[in-house]
Design a protein around this motif. Structure first.
Motif, PDB file in Angstrom:
ATOM      1  N   VAL A 202       0.857  -1.185   0.000  1.00  0.00           N
ATOM      2  CA  VAL A 202       0.000   0.000   0.000  1.00  0.00           C
ATOM      3  C   VAL A 202       0.893   1.235   0.000  1.00  0.00           C
ATOM      4  CG1 VAL A 202      -1.786   1.289   1.231  1.00  0.00           C
ATOM      5  CG2 VAL A 202      -1.796  -1.223   1.289  1.00  0.00           C
ATOM      6  N   PHE A 203       0.667   2.104  -0.983  1.00  0.00           N
ATOM      7  CA  PHE A 203       1.416   3.348  -1.069  1.00  0.00           C
ATOM      8  C   PHE A 203       0.426   4.503  -0.955  1.00  0.00           C
ATOM      9  CE2 PHE A 203       3.848   0.216  -3.566  1.00  0.00           C
ATOM     10  CZ  PHE A 203       5.018   0.198  -2.812  1.00  0.00           C
ATOM     11  N   ALA A 204       0.426   5.155   0.203  1.00  0.00           N
ATOM     12  CA  ALA A 204      -0.529   6.228   0.481  1.00  0.00           C
ATOM     13  C   ALA A 204       0.120   7.577   0.192  1.00  0.00           C
ATOM     14  CB  ALA A 204      -1.002   6.161   1.927  1.00  0.00           C
ATOM     15  N   ALA A 205      -0.405   8.280  -0.810  1.00  0.00           N
ATOM     16  CA  ALA A 205       0.135   9.573  -1.206  1.00  0.00           C
ATOM     17  C   ALA A 205      -0.255  10.648  -0.192  1.00  0.00           C
ATOM     18  CB  ALA A 205      -0.371   9.935  -2.600  1.00  0.00           C
ATOM     19  N   GLU A 206       0.223  11.861  -0.402  1.00  0.00           N
ATOM     20  CA  GLU A 206      -0.033  12.959   0.521  1.00  0.00           C
ATOM     21  C   GLU A 206      -1.534  13.168   0.734  1.00  0.00           C
ATOM     22  OE1 GLU A 206       0.760  17.795   0.891  1.00  0.00           O
ATOM     23  OE2 GLU A 206       1.965  16.589  -0.502  1.00  0.00           O
ATOM     24  N   GLY A 207      -1.943  13.153   1.983  1.00  0.00           N
ATOM     25  CA  GLY A 207      -3.333  13.394   2.325  1.00  0.00           C
ATOM     26  C   GLY A 207      -4.289  12.271   1.987  1.00  0.00           C
ATOM     27  N   ALA A 208      -3.796  11.141   1.476  1.00  0.00           N
ATOM     28  CA  ALA A 208      -4.671  10.019   1.130  1.00  0.00           C
ATOM     29  C   ALA A 208      -5.104   9.279   2.388  1.00  0.00           C
ATOM     30  CB  ALA A 208      -3.964   9.068   0.172  1.00  0.00           C
ATOM     31  N   SER A 209      -6.248   8.598   2.295  1.00  0.00           N
ATOM     32  CA  SER A 209      -6.780   7.815   3.412  1.00  0.00           C
ATOM     33  C   SER A 209      -7.168   6.433   2.897  1.00  0.00           C
ATOM     34  CB  SER A 209      -7.994   8.513   4.023  1.00  0.00           C
ATOM     35  OG  SER A 209      -8.530   7.745   5.083  1.00  0.00           O
ATOM     36  N   VAL A 210      -6.512   5.399   3.421  1.00  0.00           N
ATOM     37  CA  VAL A 210      -6.750   4.021   2.988  1.00  0.00           C
ATOM     38  C   VAL A 210      -7.234   3.205   4.181  1.00  0.00           C
ATOM     39  CG1 VAL A 210      -5.770   1.955   1.932  1.00  0.00           C
ATOM     40  CG2 VAL A 210      -4.898   4.226   1.286  1.00  0.00           C
ATOM     41  N   GLU A 211      -8.390   2.579   4.029  1.00  0.00           N
ATOM     42  CA  GLU A 211      -8.869   1.621   5.033  1.00  0.00           C
ATOM     43  C   GLU A 211      -8.736   0.233   4.425  1.00  0.00           C
ATOM     44  OE1 GLU A 211     -12.048   1.529   8.616  1.00  0.00           O
ATOM     45  OE2 GLU A 211     -12.466   2.799   6.887  1.00  0.00           O
ATOM     46  N   HIS A 212      -8.045  -0.641   5.125  1.00  0.00           N
ATOM     47  CA  HIS A 212      -7.651  -1.938   4.576  1.00  0.00           C
ATOM     48  C   HIS A 212      -8.072  -3.036   5.549  1.00  0.00           C
ATOM     49  CE1 HIS A 212      -4.042  -4.579   3.046  1.00  0.00           C
ATOM     50  NE2 HIS A 212      -5.214  -5.034   2.628  1.00  0.00           N
ATOM     51  N   VAL A 213      -9.014  -3.864   5.130  1.00  0.00           N
ATOM     52  CA  VAL A 213      -9.525  -4.955   5.962  1.00  0.00           C
ATOM     53  C   VAL A 213      -9.031  -6.280   5.394  1.00  0.00           C
ATOM     54  CG1 VAL A 213     -11.577  -6.088   6.900  1.00  0.00           C
ATOM     55  CG2 VAL A 213     -11.581  -3.604   6.517  1.00  0.00           C
ATOM     56  N   ARG A 214      -8.418  -7.103   6.246  1.00  0.00           N
ATOM     57  CA  ARG A 214      -7.907  -8.400   5.829  1.00  0.00           C
ATOM     58  C   ARG A 214      -8.585  -9.491   6.668  1.00  0.00           C
ATOM     59  NH1 ARG A 214      -2.971  -8.748   7.580  1.00  0.00           N
ATOM     60  NH2 ARG A 214      -3.037  -6.819   8.788  1.00  0.00           N
ATOM     61  N   ILE A 215      -9.300 -10.386   6.000  1.00  0.00           N
ATOM     62  CA  ILE A 215     -10.024 -11.464   6.666  1.00  0.00           C
ATOM     63  C   ILE A 215      -9.382 -12.790   6.255  1.00  0.00           C
ATOM     64  CG2 ILE A 215     -12.267 -12.562   7.043  1.00  0.00           C
ATOM     65  CD1 ILE A 215     -13.512  -9.903   5.933  1.00  0.00           C
ATOM     66  N   GLN A 216      -8.742 -13.456   7.191  1.00  0.00           N
ATOM     67  CA  GLN A 216      -8.108 -14.748   6.923  1.00  0.00           C
ATOM     68  C   GLN A 216      -8.994 -15.825   7.516  1.00  0.00           C
ATOM     69  OE1 GLN A 216      -6.894 -18.126   7.838  1.00  0.00           O
ATOM     70  NE2 GLN A 216      -5.646 -17.093   9.375  1.00  0.00           N
ATOM     71  N   ASN A 217      -9.675 -16.567   6.653  1.00  0.00           N
ATOM     72  CA  ASN A 217     -10.592 -17.627   7.088  1.00  0.00           C
ATOM     73  C   ASN A 217     -10.324 -18.889   6.272  1.00  0.00           C
ATOM     74  OD1 ASN A 217     -12.598 -18.749   8.624  1.00  0.00           O
ATOM     75  ND2 ASN A 217     -14.284 -17.730   7.621  1.00  0.00           N
ATOM     76  N   GLU A 218      -9.043 -19.261   6.223  1.00  0.00           N
ATOM     77  CA  GLU A 218      -8.626 -20.424   5.442  1.00  0.00           C
ATOM     78  C   GLU A 218      -9.122 -21.724   6.081  1.00  0.00           C
ATOM     79  OE1 GLU A 218      -7.260 -19.930   2.623  1.00  0.00           O
ATOM     80  OE2 GLU A 218      -5.665 -18.441   2.655  1.00  0.00           O
ATOM     81  N   GLY A 219      -9.031 -22.814   5.304  1.00  0.00           N
ATOM     82  CA  GLY A 219      -9.387 -24.118   5.828  1.00  0.00           C
ATOM     83  C   GLY A 219      -8.469 -24.544   6.946  1.00  0.00           C
ATOM     84  N   LEU A 220      -8.956 -25.435   7.801  1.00  0.00           N
ATOM     85  CA  LEU A 220      -8.197 -25.823   8.994  1.00  0.00           C
ATOM     86  C   LEU A 220      -7.081 -26.823   8.709  1.00  0.00           C
ATOM     87  CD1 LEU A 220     -11.048 -25.962  11.650  1.00  0.00           C
ATOM     88  CD2 LEU A 220      -9.385 -24.148  11.220  1.00  0.00           C
ATOM     89  N   GLU A 221      -6.904 -27.219   7.445  1.00  0.00           N
ATOM     90  CA  GLU A 221      -5.741 -28.023   7.058  1.00  0.00           C
ATOM     91  C   GLU A 221      -4.725 -27.184   6.295  1.00  0.00           C
ATOM     92  OE1 GLU A 221      -6.693 -31.752   5.125  1.00  0.00           O
ATOM     93  OE2 GLU A 221      -8.701 -31.717   6.004  1.00  0.00           O
ATOM     94  N   ALA A 222      -4.976 -25.896   6.195  1.00  0.00           N
ATOM     95  CA  ALA A 222      -4.169 -25.021   5.358  1.00  0.00           C
ATOM     96  C   ALA A 222      -3.077 -24.316   6.154  1.00  0.00           C
ATOM     97  CB  ALA A 222      -5.059 -23.988   4.674  1.00  0.00           C
ATOM     98  N   PHE A 223      -2.105 -23.792   5.411  1.00  0.00           N
ATOM     99  CA  PHE A 223      -1.057 -22.938   5.961  1.00  0.00           C
ATOM    100  C   PHE A 223      -1.152 -21.589   5.241  1.00  0.00           C
ATOM    101  CE2 PHE A 223       0.219 -27.322   6.268  1.00  0.00           C
ATOM    102  CZ  PHE A 223       0.716 -27.435   7.563  1.00  0.00           C
ATOM    103  N   HIS A 224      -1.133 -20.524   6.010  1.00  0.00           N
ATOM    104  CA  HIS A 224      -1.314 -19.193   5.425  1.00  0.00           C
ATOM    105  C   HIS A 224      -0.260 -18.242   5.961  1.00  0.00           C
ATOM    106  CE1 HIS A 224      -3.630 -15.746   3.756  1.00  0.00           C
ATOM    107  NE2 HIS A 224      -3.111 -15.104   4.794  1.00  0.00           N
ATOM    108  N   VAL A 225       0.467 -17.603   5.043  1.00  0.00           N
ATOM    109  CA  VAL A 225       1.471 -16.606   5.404  1.00  0.00           C
ATOM    110  C   VAL A 225       1.183 -15.345   4.606  1.00  0.00           C
ATOM    111  CG1 VAL A 225       3.924 -16.020   5.363  1.00  0.00           C
ATOM    112  CG2 VAL A 225       3.218 -18.347   5.908  1.00  0.00           C
ATOM    113  N   SER A 226       1.194 -14.191   5.265  1.00  0.00           N
ATOM    114  CA  SER A 226       0.949 -12.940   4.546  1.00  0.00           C
ATOM    115  C   SER A 226       1.918 -11.869   5.007  1.00  0.00           C
ATOM    116  CB  SER A 226      -0.493 -12.463   4.758  1.00  0.00           C
ATOM    117  OG  SER A 226      -0.699 -12.037   6.084  1.00  0.00           O
ATOM    118  N   SER A 227       2.235 -10.974   4.081  1.00  0.00           N
ATOM    119  CA  SER A 227       3.095  -9.833   4.368  1.00  0.00           C
ATOM    120  C   SER A 227       2.419  -8.585   3.829  1.00  0.00           C
ATOM    121  CB  SER A 227       4.475 -10.022   3.709  1.00  0.00           C
ATOM    122  OG  SER A 227       5.262  -8.862   3.850  1.00  0.00           O
TER     123      SER A 227
END
Length: 415
Positions: A202-227
């Motif tokens: 995410v690159f927020a320019a001067e005076g910009a407003s970013v709302e960012h929602v991340r919902i991780q609801n993977e399966g229970l046999e899964a592996f999830h990595v995020s950056s």
């Protein structure tokens, strides 16, 4: 799975990746793979990973895949704006709204211009983010201009018989000066074993407003990595809400850099883990210039033999006088066998700042449970009422249209 097998898979995959093998993007991918090969997969010998062991995942023969999965019938799912759907790392147009000027699949953009979309892409990555840069198959480019309509990015991933897939997806959010917008990422499982490795920039320019929602609801046999990496210009605002509900093992890394005066960052998170789930949240906020502010609150709810990690670091550089920063982590343990390792911390190199931090770990109040039970409320219902009250602060911070669906998702994950 190891660094060598990933390098071998990269040689096979590169011709079919967006941008092809003879482009500026391909050069970026090759450089990222070299960084990954040098660093290797993180181990518990690395300070930032000492409580999270990836070896159970790496013991599986995951294969980076470009094959189309069978497109599922996803039924009625909540919508949070213009929606693009990705199945096993590939854009699914039949499940998506028509791409618009403000949100397009990365694969489509890179067919037109097979080079890095922004020169700041892949700057300062860790090992797994570099692996994503090398392999990402698709994702979304979001451009915020003025008052931009909400965007919903739905990533559906599943494993089938045979070699389990490793899926790499990417989101890039670019903003214009003074723009505003909401971006919702939803990661959901289709069953089976898989490894999801996701990057958002995410690159927020001067005076910009970013709302960012991340919902991780993977399966229970899964592996999830995020950056997730955010860079904020003068007077920019970035508000992130992270909900970690699924996956056998999950890891979320957030880095927010306040690069100019008056920038504001707000990081909120709620993680639920039960059974033998493992949830790890690492955040880092770097104040680089004066008059910046950051607020951080993560809450955890653990049951069974679940394990969780929270590491929230705020760094104030010598040039960041008049900084106002807070970081708190609060945890609710519903069993005697659940465990949390929590470490909110500051690194302060300026002398005119206001900084606060804290962490709590506790159980449900026996007095509150007795009060509810004495009024005819069953044991399970009483416990869930108190759990929802604990989580309510995080739901209240969300845009209104997200509160009811997230509340339902929490209900579904409670034992």
């Amino acid at each position: 799975m190891n660094a060598k097998s990933c390098a071998d898979a990269f040689a096979r995959a590169l011709p079919g990746l967006p941008g092809g093998e003879r482009s500026e993007l391909a050069s970026l991918r090759r450089a990222a793979l070299e960084r990954f090969k040098k660093a290797g997969f993180p181990t518990t010998q690395d300070e930032d990973w000492r409580f999270t062991d990836l070896s159970p995942a790496l013991a599986k023969p995951f294969e980076p895949t470009l094959d189309w999965a069978k497109v599922p019938a996803i039924g009625e799912r909540p919508r949070f704006g213009a929606r693009l759907v990705f199945v096993n790392g590939r854009f699914a147009p039949e499940l998506s709204d028509k791409p618009a000027a403000h949100v397009r699949p990365l694969s489509e953009v890179l067919r037109e211009t097979p080079k890095p979309v922004d020169p700041r892409m892949a700057d300062g990555e860790g090992a797994l983010a570099s692996l994503n840069t090398a392999f990402f198959s698709d994702g979304a480019l979001v451009r915020l201009t003025g008052e931009t309509p909400a965007v919903h990015l739905l990533f559906l991933t599943g494993g089938a018989a045979g070699t389990p897939p490793m899926i790499h997806t990417r989101v890039l959010v670019l903003t214009e000066r003074g723009s505003r917008g909401l971006v919702v990422e939803e990661h959901a499982g289709l069953g089976g074993t898989y490894f999801s490795n996701h990057v958002a920039e995410v690159f927020a320019a001067e005076g910009a407003s970013v709302e960012h929602v991340r919902i991780q609801n993977e399966g229970l046999e899964a592996f999830h990595v995020s950056s997730t990496r955010a860079r904020l210009a003068k007077d920019a605002r970035y508000a992130a809400h992270a909900f970690g509900l699924g996956a056998a093992l999950s890891r979320s890394d957030v880095l927010c850099r306040l690069e100019a005066e008056g920038a504001d960052c707000s990081l909120n998170g709620l993680y639920l883990a039960s059974g033998t789930q493992h949830a790890d949240h690492h955040t880092r906020v770097i104040h680089e210039r004066p008059h910046g502010s950051s607020r951080e609150l993560y809450k955890g709810i653990l049951d069974g033999k679940a394990r969780a990690v929270f590491d929230g670091a705020i760094e104030v550089t010598p040039d960041a006088q008049k900084t106002d920063a807070k970081v708190y982590n609060k945890n609710l343990l519903l069993s005697e066998t659940a465990l949390i390792n929590t470490k909110p911390e500051f690194k302060i190199h300026a002398n005119d700042v206001q900084c606060k931090h804290g962490a709590t770990v506790g159980q449900l109040s026996s007095d509150a449970l007795f009060y509810l039970r004495s009024r005819g409320i069953g044991a399970v219902e009483a416990r869930n009422l108190l759990v929802h009250a604990f989580a309510g602060e995080m739901l209240a911070a969300l845009p209104e249209m997200l509160r009811e669906p997230l509340n339902a998702a929490i209900d579904a994950r409670l034992p």
